[in-house]
Design a protein around this motif. Sequence first.
Motif, PDB file in Angstrom:
ATOM      1  N   UNK A 103      15.288 -77.957  61.185  1.00  0.00           N
ATOM      2  CA  UNK A 103      15.018 -79.291  61.732  1.00  0.00           C
ATOM      3  C   UNK A 103      13.842 -79.957  61.032  1.00  0.00           C
ATOM      4  N   UNK A 104      12.919 -79.123  60.559  1.00  0.00           N
ATOM      5  CA  UNK A 104      11.733 -79.647  59.880  1.00  0.00           C
ATOM      6  C   UNK A 104      11.971 -79.887  58.399  1.00  0.00           C
ATOM      7  N   UNK A 105      13.216 -79.629  57.935  1.00  0.00           N
ATOM      8  CA  UNK A 105      13.551 -79.943  56.555  1.00  0.00           C
ATOM      9  C   UNK A 105      13.742 -78.762  55.639  1.00  0.00           C
ATOM     10  N   UNK A 106      13.659 -77.543  56.166  1.00  0.00           N
ATOM     11  CA  UNK A 106      13.880 -76.368  55.326  1.00  0.00           C
ATOM     12  C   UNK A 106      15.346 -76.271  54.936  1.00  0.00           C
ATOM     13  N   UNK A 107      15.638 -75.460  53.921  1.00  0.00           N
ATOM     14  CA  UNK A 107      17.013 -75.284  53.468  1.00  0.00           C
ATOM     15  C   UNK A 107      17.868 -74.684  54.573  1.00  0.00           C
ATOM     16  N   UNK A 108      19.126 -75.161  54.649  1.00  0.00           N
ATOM     17  CA  UNK A 108      20.084 -74.566  55.581  1.00  0.00           C
ATOM     18  C   UNK A 108      20.714 -73.344  54.923  1.00  0.00           C
ATOM     19  N   UNK A 109      21.035 -72.340  55.762  1.00  0.00           N
ATOM     20  CA  UNK A 109      21.609 -71.102  55.236  1.00  0.00           C
ATOM     21  C   UNK A 109      22.977 -70.892  55.865  1.00  0.00           C
ATOM     22  N   UNK A 110      23.949 -70.539  55.025  1.00  0.00           N
ATOM     23  CA  UNK A 110      25.312 -70.375  55.514  1.00  0.00           C
ATOM     24  C   UNK A 110      26.069 -71.686  55.457  1.00  0.00           C
ATOM     25  N   UNK A 111      27.340 -71.644  55.783  1.00  0.00           N
ATOM     26  CA  UNK A 111      28.167 -72.842  55.753  1.00  0.00           C
ATOM     27  C   UNK A 111      27.822 -73.747  56.915  1.00  0.00           C
ATOM     28  N   UNK A 112      27.900 -75.035  56.680  1.00  0.00           N
ATOM     29  CA  UNK A 112      27.593 -75.997  57.718  1.00  0.00           C
ATOM     30  C   UNK A 112      28.884 -76.554  58.297  1.00  0.00           C
ATOM     31  N   UNK A 113      28.717 -77.280  59.412  1.00  0.00           N
ATOM     32  CA  UNK A 113      29.878 -77.833  60.098  1.00  0.00           C
ATOM     33  C   UNK A 113      30.486 -79.009  59.340  1.00  0.00           C
ATOM     34  N   UNK A 114      29.784 -79.500  58.308  1.00  0.00           N
ATOM     35  CA  UNK A 114      30.304 -80.641  57.559  1.00  0.00           C
ATOM     36  C   UNK A 114      31.238 -80.227  56.426  1.00  0.00           C
ATOM     37  N   UNK A 115      31.384 -78.912  56.184  1.00  0.00           N
ATOM     38  CA  UNK A 115      32.246 -78.461  55.096  1.00  0.00           C
ATOM     39  C   UNK A 115      33.687 -78.920  55.307  1.00  0.00           C
TER      40      UNK A 115
END
Length: 312
Positions: free
Chosen positions: A116-128
């Motif tokens: 939420x603070x802007x760090x990298x997301x890990x794993x697949x996201x729901x937007x794929x």
Amino acid sequence: MPSGLVALLDDISVIAKAASASLDDVSVAAGKAGSKTAGVVIDDAAVTPSYVTGLSPARELPIIWKITKGSLRNKLLFLLPGALVLSEFLPSAIIWLLMLGGAFLCYEGAEKVLEKLGADKHGKTLEDEIADPVAFESKRVAGAIRTDFILSAEIMAIALNEVADETLFLRGAVLAVVAIVVTLGVYGVVGLIVKIDDIGLYLTKQAESWKQSFGAFLLRFVPKLLAALAMIGTVAMLWVGGGIIVHGTHEVGFHAIYDVVHGAEHAVTEAAGGVLGWVTYAAGSAIVGLVLGGVIAFVLHKVLGVGAEEGH
């Protein structure tokens, strides 16, 4: 009446009373144990709706039912027997398993805060993009059941810790009750949550103006509800995970964290009352969870280069 039959009926009466008392014991113990799992249950309810995001509305309830069956299988066929064996032959390991699960909850909660603070997301996201809906659904269900296994393990460990001094029968009965009630309760609520927008859409097409207005309200309400659940779930993970670490470290002989958190709680309770004292304890536990989870996330992602397999 023959004396043998009288004695038999008397024995049956005694057994029936004992069984009734045992059921009362189970219900009381299950309620006590179940209440301790509240934070993990909230997180479970908050996380699960994301697993049907992006899929056909017609598949939402069937998917949740698949996850529900997987959750019951996790708890009743794997975790419950394992917990009973552990509590019977190696009870000293329970606290360490609790802290391991607590550390995982801290990590999950801290990772969500960092994202939420802007760090990298890990794993697949729901937007794929969904190329193969059937394969995507199977993978989403499998991922949900894997996540549920970890949360279920923590729920069962917390419940077991509350009844560790009871008989083997009572321990097993309490864990079974907690497993069934929590699973059906969580996924029943999740099923309702994911269908609120469908209910709202249906109402907007009705003739009565009040139904249309209420339907429109539900459609506006659902995104806010899901966002609130996500936030509550994150806070609950940090609070519960941090609380487990606070008490766990105290039980194994490291008292510093416990003394700081409970010292602050005691001071606030004396100055402002029990409610604010509890809030202080919960906030202190959440801070412990956030710090520990942040350290774990840093080590995993920055030092070891490990990424989460499934994003929420």
